[in-house]
Enzyme design. Structure first.
Site, PDB file in Angstrom:
ATOM      1  CG  HIS A   1      -2.348  -2.403   2.414  1.00 61.95           C
ATOM      2  ND1 HIS A   1      -2.582  -1.056   2.586  1.00 61.95           N
ATOM      3  CD2 HIS A   1      -1.225  -2.497   1.652  1.00 61.95           C
ATOM      4  CE1 HIS A   1      -1.652  -0.361   1.947  1.00 61.95           C
ATOM      5  NE2 HIS A   1      -0.814  -1.210   1.374  1.00 61.95           N
TER       6      HIS A   1
ATOM      7  CG  HIS B   1       0.517   2.786  -0.350  1.00 60.72           C
ATOM      8  ND1 HIS B   1      -0.033   2.485  -1.577  1.00 60.72           N
ATOM      9  CD2 HIS B   1       1.043   1.636   0.118  1.00 60.72           C
ATOM     10  CE1 HIS B   1       0.164   1.203  -1.849  1.00 60.72           C
ATOM     11  NE2 HIS B   1       0.809   0.668  -0.834  1.00 60.72           N
TER      12      HIS B   1
END
Length: 333
Positions: A57, A219
């Site tokens: 991320h 995700h």
């Protein structure tokens, strides 16, 4: 799928080593266990801020370690929570005697592992408070969470709470300010493509060439709907509507508008998204007084975007404007 990696099992360790070498003026790296910490940590008498979560991320969270934001970040494997041991080590490393705040995204593994680390730190005499970021309005529960997911709003929590800690606020005050941000921030995202986790070698989900996923998680978790590709303005309206309805935001509010890229979306498209979002807010009498545009909470190379809106007041605005010096955010210093 082509990627600039060596052994997929070493992706996080090698990336963190590279990050530390590139930003040695701001951070230092622990390798056993692995975490990223400010060069000057711990700062005596200052509340320490620790966050973390699965890698993939970036720049969240390591890119926000530095003056005015986090004192340490703990990266797990790609899309996998770090275990309690490195969280505990990072907590000890930033304890300057005023306590430590854990900023945790609402994913089950993150919540449980940070909770365990906090208990272990308390047993060692370190006062720890935790806040749970749950800004995603797309779904109530997902593959990884009980309750709403924590997504790009985490950046705003880290910046504003970090400024509170930097000015010398006590742990209870820093935690309360973080909770105010959490209560006033909402986000929603869209995926145009899946991403490829290095050790998997294939897309995390499947979208047809003419499909998009509305309300996607960071995700690749499913969102609210899979629909045919629409013009950018129509997509923005689909994302912004549920955000504005949730608190709700009303005419006269001052807000920070944050348009985030998911990793594979060029800036030119993010500014098209920002233009429409700002237009909609203006039509509703909501004043955009602060802005942020760019790739700050990504999902590897996923193409897509998320929109985050934070309701501001004078104190939160001043804390947002306060100096910051990290790899990913830097102004005023």
């Amino acid at each position: 799928m082509k990627k600039l990696v060596n052994d997929p099992k070493n992706v996080v360790a090698e990336a963190v080593a590279g990050f530390g070498a590139a930003h040695a003026d701001i951070v230092r790296i622990s390798t056993e266990p692995i975490y990223i910490v400010r060069t000057e940590a711990p700062v005596a008498g200052k509340v320490g801020l620790v966050s973390g979560g699965g890698s993939g991320h970036e720049p969240l969270h390591g890119g926000f370690v530095g003056f005015g934001m986090l004192d340490a970040a703990v990266p797990g494997a790609v899309f996998t929570s770090p275990t309690p041991d490195p969280i505990l080590a990072a907590t000890k490393a930033v304890d300057g005697g005023a306590g430590v705040l854990h900023i945790v995204k609402n994913y089950t593994g993150d919540v449980l592992n940070f909770e365990t680390a906090a208990d272990l730190a308390a047993a060692d005499g370190i006062e720890v408070r935790s806040v749970i970021v749950n800004d995603d309005v797309a779904v109530k529960d997902s593959l990884y969470t009980a309750g709403r997911r924590g997504v790009a709003g985490t950046v705003l929590v880290e910046k504003i709470a970090g400024a509170s800690a930097e000015r010398g606020d006590a742990l209870e005050t820093v935690a309360a300010i973080a909770e105010r941000v959490i209560s006033g921030v909402r986000s929603m995202g869209v995926a145009l493509t899946p991403c490829v986790v290095p050790h998997a070698g294939e897309g995390s989900f499947t979208l047809a060439d003419d499909e998009i996923e509305i309300g996607i998680g960071i995700h690749g978790e499913p969102g609210r709907a899979r629909i045919k590709l629409e013009p950018a303005d129509a997509i923005v309206d689909r994302l912004l509507g549920p955000i504005l309805e949730d608190i709700p935001f009303v005419a006269g509010d001052e807000v920070l508008l944050f348009v985030n890229g998911m990793g594979g979306t060029p800036q030119i498209e993010l500014y098209i998204v920002f233009r429409r979002a700002a237009e909609v807010l203006a039509e509703q009498g909501i004043e955009v007084s602060r802005t942020l545009v760019g790739n700050f909470t990504t999902s590897l190379e996923m193409q897509g975007t998320s929109i985050t809106v934070l309701k501001l007041d004078d104190e939160l605005t001043a804390l947002w404007d306060a100096p910051v010096q990290t790899a990913a955010l830097r102004w005023g210093r």
